[in-house]
Design a protein around this motif. Structure first.
Motif, short mmCIF file in Angstrom:
data_model
loop_
_atom_site.label_atom_id
_atom_site.label_comp_id
_atom_site.label_asym_id
_atom_site.label_seq_id
_atom_site.Cartn_x
_atom_site.Cartn_y
_atom_site.Cartn_z
N PRO A 184 -22.63 -3.09 -13.84
CA PRO A 184 -23.27 -2.19 -14.81
C PRO A 184 -22.24 -1.29 -15.51
N LYS A 185 -21.31 -0.78 -14.73
CA LYS A 185 -20.30 0.14 -15.28
C LYS A 185 -19.30 -0.60 -16.18
N ASP A 186 -18.87 -1.77 -15.74
CA ASP A 186 -17.84 -2.49 -16.49
C ASP A 186 -18.37 -3.03 -17.82
N GLY B 231 -26.58 -5.18 -10.00
CA GLY B 231 -26.37 -3.77 -9.70
C GLY B 231 -24.98 -3.59 -9.14
N GLY B 232 -24.80 -2.54 -8.35
CA GLY B 232 -23.50 -2.31 -7.72
C GLY B 232 -22.62 -1.41 -8.54
N SER B 233 -21.43 -1.20 -8.02
CA SER B 233 -20.53 -0.23 -8.64
C SER B 233 -19.69 -0.85 -9.74
N THR C 9 -26.76 -7.95 -22.98
CA THR C 9 -26.60 -8.21 -21.54
C THR C 9 -27.12 -7.02 -20.74
N ASP C 10 -26.70 -5.84 -21.16
CA ASP C 10 -27.08 -4.61 -20.49
C ASP C 10 -28.59 -4.35 -20.64
N LYS C 11 -29.10 -4.58 -21.86
CA LYS C 11 -30.52 -4.31 -22.13
C LYS C 11 -31.40 -5.23 -21.28
#
Ligand code: UGA
Length: 433
Positions: free
Chosen positions: A262-264, A257-259, A285-287
């Motif tokens: 997930p965003k990158d 998690g974190g800022s 990776t995201d899934k």
């Protein structure tokens, strides 16, 4: 050299204080005047071990100052570190509006040669846009350079990571900018790698996405362990003993998690997609990461069956230990699901409760507790969501006495299964029996 740092979030504050600690004269600027007033009083807006101390120390030593006058800070500086946010937009791309805004402010105040350094995490090719915006909006032909100097600090370890970096990546296009940037990090000449700007920008996104991929990989293996007699901790150790793989970032659990991660991951996925590159590895990776919560909920249901009316203690709300940050924290998604199913939650975190109260206010279904033991009172199950050190050394016998049913569901593999079961708990963890 006079250094300006624009933006006072995690990266901006650590950069400003860290550069002052290296001996430079630094001014941190942010247009949020209330935030600046707090920082000047020694109260940084985030919980980060050691940060308040080095901020206060360098302000007192006269090496560090903070101001809401962004224009003047830029006019006075030779090097400007841009540390504003690049949050995710609704399409999973990086929202670059704050970077554009700062670029225009720099253009308006360009009164002599300056190096504009991208410190925030930005998509590859961002420097071209910064150059274009400054060129379009500057009043005359005053020269400037753009450089990329990505930051690799981790929340919770920001100060020590900044002061003891593994590597310093400097992306430049001119000898003058190279010379100035290398001078800023003079104490670390053995760790500096100079590249072109596109390469430096990509090193940051590629590093974070690789680490995220490593986490999703071990979580996939953990699912396999759950279906067999294998133990994911031992698989990770056995893999990590190969120095080509390494032991770090092979901790199975509730996912990243974190800022940042997930965003990158999503940003790099989109950059590659836009350029026609197959980014399937990052889509998976995201899934896998998003599916972690579903797997955890399955374990909770397996232990409790019907969740409606069940009292559930949740230990840990921050996205990881040593921070009060709850951005993209698994806890928030888990809490959302449990509340919708009618569970009665008792939450505790050493640092992140105020932030979580803003998302899930206290209500008949949600109580915030003073410590882990209080959270466990009369609970039908206890969930470990963030692996704070204080939970590791918890008096489990006392916790058990408080609970209605001694069921422990550990999303971070914090405890030794045999030891916990020996205390009489029914124990579930990730990828272990
Ligand atoms: C990450 C990178 O580690 C930093 O190098 C980078 O500078 C930063 O992003 C950024 O781009 O600003 P951070 O997000 O602070 O740092 O936290 P990490 O310690 O990397 O952890 C990220 C997430 O991965 C956490 O949710 C953590 O619980 C999870 N994680 C980490 C695992 O699930 N397993 C692991 O083995 C390691």
């Amino acid at each position: 050299m006079k250094i300006a740092v624009i933006g006072t979030g995690y990266v901006g504050l650590a950069t400003a204080a860290g550069l002052a600690e290296f001996g430079h004269t630094v001014v941190g600027a942010d247009k949020d005047a209330a935030k600046i007033a707090d920082i000047c009083r020694g109260k940084t807006p985030i919980y980060e071990p050691g940060l308040d101390e080095i901020v206060t120390k360098n302000i007192s030593a006269g090496k560090l100052a903070f101001t809401a006058d962004v224009d003047k800070t830029i006019r006075d500086a030779d090097v400007i570190f841009v540390c504003v946010g690049t949050p995710q937009d609704e399409n999973g791309r990086a929202d670059m509006s704050q970077i554009e805004d700062v670029s225009r402010t720099i253009a308006r105040n360009l009164n002599g040669y300056k190096v504009v350094v991208e410190k925030s995490t930005v998509p590859v090719k961002t420097s071209d846009w910064i150059k274009r915006i400054i060129t379009l909006y500057r009043k005359d032909e005053t020269p400037f350079d753009v450089a990329s100097n990505p930051e690799f600090l981790r929340e919770g370890a920001a100060v020590s990571d900044f002061l003891n970096p593994d590597r310093i990546i400097i992306g430049v296009e001119s000898e003058k900018a190279r010379e100035m940037m290398v001078r800023i990090y003079a104490g670390f000449s053995d760790r500096i790698m100079v590249t072109n700007i596109d390469t430096a920008e990509l090193i940051k996104h590629a590093s974070n996405s690789f680490l995220a991929m490593k986490i999703s990989y071990i979580n996939m293996i953990a699912d396999l362990c759950d279906k067999t007699h294998a133990d994911v901790e031992q698989v990770a150790l056995g893999m990590g003993l190969d120095p080509r793989i390494g032991r770090q970032f092979l901790k199975a659990g509730l996912g990243y998690g974190g800022s940042c991660f997930p965003k990158d991951v999503k940003a790099l996925m989109n950059i590659g997609g836009d350029l026609g590159v197959n980014m399937g590895l990052l889509h998976e990776t995201d899934k896998i990461n998003r599916e972690r919560i579903g797997r955890f909920l399955e374990k909770i249901r397996k232990a409790l069956w019907i969740l409606k009316g069940k009292k559930i203690a949740v230990l840990g709300l921050a996205f990881k230990p040593q921070t009060d940050d709850i951005r993209e924290a698994s806890s928030a998604v888990i809490i959302g699901h449990l509340v919708r199913e009618g569970a009665l939650l008792r939450l505790y975190d050493p640092k992140a409760m105020d932030n979580m109260k803003a998302v899930f206010p206290e209500s008949p279904g949600i109580a915030y507790c003073e410590d882990a033991c209080q959270a466990a009172e009369d609970a039908n199950a206890l969930l470990v969501v963030t692996e704070w050190e204080e939970f590791r050394s918890l008096d489990l016998a006392r916790v058990k006495k408080n609970m209605a049913n001694p069921i422990l569901i550990d999303g971070r593999n914090l405890y030794d299964p045999a030891a916990v079961r020996a205390q009489g708990f029914e124990y579930y963890s990730i990828g272990r029996k």
